[in-house]
Design a protein around this motif. Structure first.
Motif, short mmCIF file in Angstrom:
data_model
loop_
_atom_site.label_atom_id
_atom_site.label_comp_id
_atom_site.label_asym_id
_atom_site.label_seq_id
_atom_site.Cartn_x
_atom_site.Cartn_y
_atom_site.Cartn_z
N ASP A 15 0.86 -1.18 0.00
CA ASP A 15 0.00 0.00 0.00
C ASP A 15 0.90 1.23 0.00
O ASP A 15 1.39 1.67 1.04
N ILE A 16 1.12 1.80 -1.19
CA ILE A 16 2.09 2.87 -1.37
C ILE A 16 1.65 4.14 -0.65
O ILE A 16 0.52 4.57 -0.77
N PHE A 17 2.57 4.73 0.10
CA PHE A 17 2.34 6.05 0.67
C PHE A 17 3.17 7.10 -0.06
O PHE A 17 2.68 8.16 -0.38
N GLY B 134 17.46 5.70 -11.43
CA GLY B 134 16.67 4.57 -11.91
C GLY B 134 16.24 3.58 -10.86
O GLY B 134 15.50 2.64 -11.15
N VAL B 135 16.68 3.75 -9.61
CA VAL B 135 16.30 2.85 -8.52
C VAL B 135 15.10 3.46 -7.79
O VAL B 135 15.14 4.61 -7.36
N LEU B 136 14.04 2.66 -7.65
CA LEU B 136 12.79 3.13 -7.06
C LEU B 136 12.74 2.73 -5.59
O LEU B 136 12.93 1.57 -5.24
N ASP B 137 12.44 3.71 -4.73
CA ASP B 137 12.30 3.49 -3.29
C ASP B 137 10.84 3.74 -2.92
O ASP B 137 10.32 4.84 -3.15
N VAL B 138 10.19 2.73 -2.33
CA VAL B 138 8.76 2.80 -2.04
C VAL B 138 8.55 2.70 -0.54
O VAL B 138 9.00 1.75 0.11
#
Length: 488
Positions: free
Chosen positions: A194-196, A203-207
């Motif tokens: 559940d993305i906040f 290019g690196v995604l931090d969720v």
């Protein structure tokens, strides 16, 4: 385990996996049509992503479909009837907005109303971006002229930039690249996250998610590492070359960029509701009415900026010379670097849910769905404090504004029949590699083993595409710039 009938010559098999307690809630559908196998998957209740594959014979197509179905059944999927199980609700940030207690109103130069509450904002040298909870993203010039409209499938949680690429994180679990003419889903986040908030660096995604988790994936959506911080409600994540800074209900935690461990943890004055970063510091806006500046190397609190209500957003001028904050009472503040409050003014249009400073202007997106440009020069603020403010220009949509939506299938992509002349485009090709479909460069002058970040919805084995330009990343992959066309 439920037995699943093997695919027939023509037909569709629909499966779902739904777990209690906030676990997975997703579907997987396989349709066989002659020699073509179409796979559709995603969150239950959403349209999902599509992948299409073509095989030499109908028999091989059915065998490939049966293999895909078997793999999902072994993971716990079961036959279901589409539409009987409701979509899982997505956590949307619950905010309240009271009238400002400031005696004066900010000098708003122009205001553009998007029609729904807006969290997403990005401002660069060329234009301003705003994204709202209806999935609308608009780009405007610095003078307020509306230039384009993107229509995304779900609400926009945030807009982030990685060099000159712009990404929109949405409630459907997709992160869309808005840098090309037509947006495409560059990252797909696991259905049970559940993305906040999110950030992208090289290019690196931090969720960051509802439960206080932090998940890091690369440009091909492949998992790199994850951590669970001591708090929940992760409304802040910022990243640089050295670390990922995760803000949550118990403060801010810094992790090494490669995931090797925690660098530091600092308890803030209240739960973190927003985060900002400069070269040497991160800024956390909290529910206890403050913004705190933390040193990136140690986590030490270097300054505290006191507001009169919970802080929904914050930003700084370059190097933190000025610090700005927006509170739940429709006020906006400016502080000196040492914490001295210089001014407090009303926004004139709801509470600022996100903000950005650029060239003596403060740009706000607010609870009433507006993008507002505030003159933050010393002369304008001094005049505003004495009650003199400009009449804000109310920006209207152009009658023939172009609207761009993500392509849903290979058929939705424009085609060309010839390879462009040298320098007029780059040819890339979809290839099967290690059980996954990758995209590599065919044109001369590029590293042929590097992957290209490319829309999954339009990948087909052996298909070739022409893109306007490719740019290399320090992590060893290419990103697309400009239009994507199918070479037929």
């Amino acid at each position: 385990m439920t037995a699943v009938q093997a695919p027939q010559a023509e037909g569709t098999t629909y499966l779902e996996l739904s777990q209690e307690g906030g676990g997975a809630h997703k579907f997987y559908e396989v349709t066989v049509t002659g020699t073509t196998v179409l796979v559709r998957y995603g969150r239950i209740g959403a349209d999902g992503q599509r992948q299409s594959s073509t095989f030499p014979t109908p028999e091989k197509a059915r065998a490939a479909a049966a293999k895909k179905i078997g793999e999902k059944v072994r993971k716990g999927y079961a036959p279901a009837v589409r539409g009987q199980r409701a979509a899982r609700s997505v956590t949307r940030r619950q905010v309240t907005s009271a009238p400002s207690t400031a005696r004066s109103t900010a000098p708003v130069l122009w205001r553009f109303r998007t029609g729904a509450s807006a969290f997403g904002i990005h401002v660069d040298e060329d234009r301003c971006w705003v994204g709202n909870q209806k999935g609308d993203v608009y780009t405007l010039g610095h003078d307020g002229e509306v230039l384009a409209h993107y229509s995304l499938p779900d609400g926009v949680k945030c807009l982030v930039a990685d060099d000159f690429w712009i990404y929109a994180g949405c409630d459907d679990g997709q992160v869309y690249d808005l840098s090309a003419k037509v947006p495409f889903a560059a990252y797909t986040i696991a259905e049970d996250v559940d993305i906040f908030w999110l950030d992208i660096h090289e290019g690196v995604l931090d969720v960051s998610d509802r439960n206080g988790g932090l998940t890091v994936i690369d440009h091909e959506e492949e998992f790199q590492w994850s951590r669970s911080s001591v708090g929940d409600s992760g409304w802040m994540v910022r990243a640089d070359d050295h670390a990922v800074y995760h803000g949550h209900s118990r403060g801010v935690t810094a992790y090494a960029a490669d995931g090797t461990g925690q660098l530091w943890h600092t308890e803030t004055l209240g739960n973190v509701l927003f985060g900002w970063q400069e070269h040497d510091a991160v800024y956390a806006g909290t529910g206890r009415r403050v913004v705190q500046r933390l040193a990136k190397d140690t986590g030490r609190v270097e300054a505290t900026y006191s507001c009169d209500a919970p802080v929904y957003s914050c930003a700084t001028s370059p190097d933190g010379h000025y610090v700005f904050a927006g509170d739940s009472s429709s006020s906006v503040y400016c502080f000196a670097a040492d914490g001295t409050r210089l001014w407090k003014l009303g926004t004139g249009g709801g509470s600022a849910l996100s903000m950005q400073y650029h060239d003596e202007k403060l740009y706000l997106v607010s609870t009433d769905g507006s993008l507002a440009c505030v003159d933050a020069s010393e002369a304008a603020i001094s005049a505003a404090q004495s009650g003199t403010v400009p009449v804000a220009q109310d920006i209207k949509l152009a009658a023939a504004l172009p609207t761009y939506a993500p392509p849903s299938s290979p058929a939705a992509v424009a085609t060309v029949t010839a390879v462009p002349a040298s320098g007029a485009g780059v040819v890339v090709e979809c290839v099967q590699e290690g059980g996954r479909m990758r995209v590599h460069v065919v044109s001369d002058g590029y590293e042929p083993t590097w992957n290209v970040q490319f829309p999954r919805a339009i990948r087909q084995p052996g298909a070739r595409y022409v893109v306007d330009a490719l740019h290399s990343s320090s992590n060893g992959f290419y990103r697309v710039r400009g239009e994507i066309r199918r070479l037929v």
